[in-house]
Design a protein around this motif. Structure first.
Motif, PDB file in Angstrom:
ATOM      1  N   SER A  57       0.955  -1.179   0.076  1.00 19.36           N
ATOM      2  CA  SER A  57       0.083   0.100   0.084  1.00 19.36           C
ATOM      3  C   SER A  57       0.723   1.230  -0.080  1.00 19.36           C
ATOM      4  O   SER A  57       1.962   1.272   0.497  1.00 19.36           O
ATOM      5  CB  SER A  57      -0.864  -0.031   1.225  1.00 19.36           C
ATOM      6  N   VAL A 104       0.052   5.070   0.807  1.00 20.01           N
ATOM      7  CA  VAL A 104      -0.979   5.875   1.326  1.00 20.01           C
ATOM      8  C   VAL A 104      -0.384   7.574   0.819  1.00 20.01           C
ATOM      9  O   VAL A 104       0.689   7.851   1.302  1.00 20.01           O
ATOM     10  CB  VAL A 104      -1.191   6.135   2.849  1.00 20.01           C
ATOM     11  N   ASP A 156      -7.475   2.831  -4.307  1.00 17.43           N
ATOM     12  CA  ASP A 156      -8.920   3.190  -3.449  1.00 17.43           C
ATOM     13  C   ASP A 156      -8.892   4.736  -3.143  1.00 17.43           C
ATOM     14  O   ASP A 156      -8.101   5.158  -2.335  1.00 17.43           O
ATOM     15  CB  ASP A 156      -8.857   2.404  -2.130  1.00 17.43           C
ATOM     16  N   ASP A 214     -11.053   6.812  -1.841  1.00 18.86           N
ATOM     17  CA  ASP A 214     -11.699   7.073  -0.680  1.00 18.86           C
ATOM     18  C   ASP A 214     -10.605   6.990   0.609  1.00 18.86           C
ATOM     19  O   ASP A 214     -10.474   7.970   1.205  1.00 18.86           O
ATOM     20  CB  ASP A 214     -12.734   6.341  -0.501  1.00 18.86           C
ATOM     21  N   LEU A 215      -9.561   6.122   0.202  1.00 22.73           N
ATOM     22  CA  LEU A 215      -8.534   5.994   1.128  1.00 22.73           C
ATOM     23  C   LEU A 215      -7.288   6.527   0.834  1.00 22.73           C
ATOM     24  O   LEU A 215      -6.330   6.307   1.514  1.00 22.73           O
ATOM     25  CB  LEU A 215      -8.292   4.472   1.420  1.00 22.73           C
ATOM     26  N   THR A 235      -5.237   5.831  -1.551  1.00 22.91           N
ATOM     27  CA  THR A 235      -4.272   4.887  -1.494  1.00 22.91           C
ATOM     28  C   THR A 235      -3.844   4.186  -2.845  1.00 22.91           C
ATOM     29  O   THR A 235      -5.059   3.762  -3.445  1.00 22.91           O
ATOM     30  CB  THR A 235      -4.669   3.658  -0.340  1.00 22.91           C
TER      31      THR A 235
END
Length: 129
Positions: A21, A23, A73, A75-76, A78
């Protein structure tokens, strides 16, 4: 301020899978190309994949095509690197990097490292039985 933070590195057996991931903070994901690089001890940093801003253009190094996939993603905030069928040549520290809009190069070679403005701190991937 732009920040990228990687996670997900681990020890996995050959043939196994990991999902890394990245972020993102301080910028809008759609406006930046996000690349994944890796660097093994004693070797140059090399590109693994890149996806352009607004998912405009996706590139993979020949060594990982068919095994690695990048996704997002929103919304995240990421980006992910799904790594399947990991091989003994894959262990390295994996980094995500960002630059505005377009991937620096489709070649993803070590020469493209300087084309990215922002970098994460890296996450370690180990492949061993």
């Amino acid at each position: 301020q732009v920040h990228l933070v990687e996670s997900g590195g681990d020890l996995v057996q050959p043939g196994g899978s990991l999902r890394l991931s990245c972020v993102l903070s301080g910028f809008t994901m759609d406006y930046y190309a996000i690349a994944w690089f890796r660097q093994a001890p004693g070797k140059a940093r090399e590109g693994v994949s890149c996806i352009g801003g607004s998912d405009n253009g996706t590139y993979y190094a020949d060594s990982v095509k068919g095994r690695f996939t990048t996704s997002r993603d929103t919304d995240l905030h990421t980006r992910y690197l799904q790594m399947d069928n990991l091989q003994p040549e894959d262990p390295a520290t994996y980094y995500c990097a960002a630059r505005p809009w377009y991937c620096y190069s489709s070649k993803l070679d070590s020469g493209s490292v300087g084309g990215y403005d922002y970098w994460g701190q890296g996450t370690q991937v180990t492949v061993s039985s």
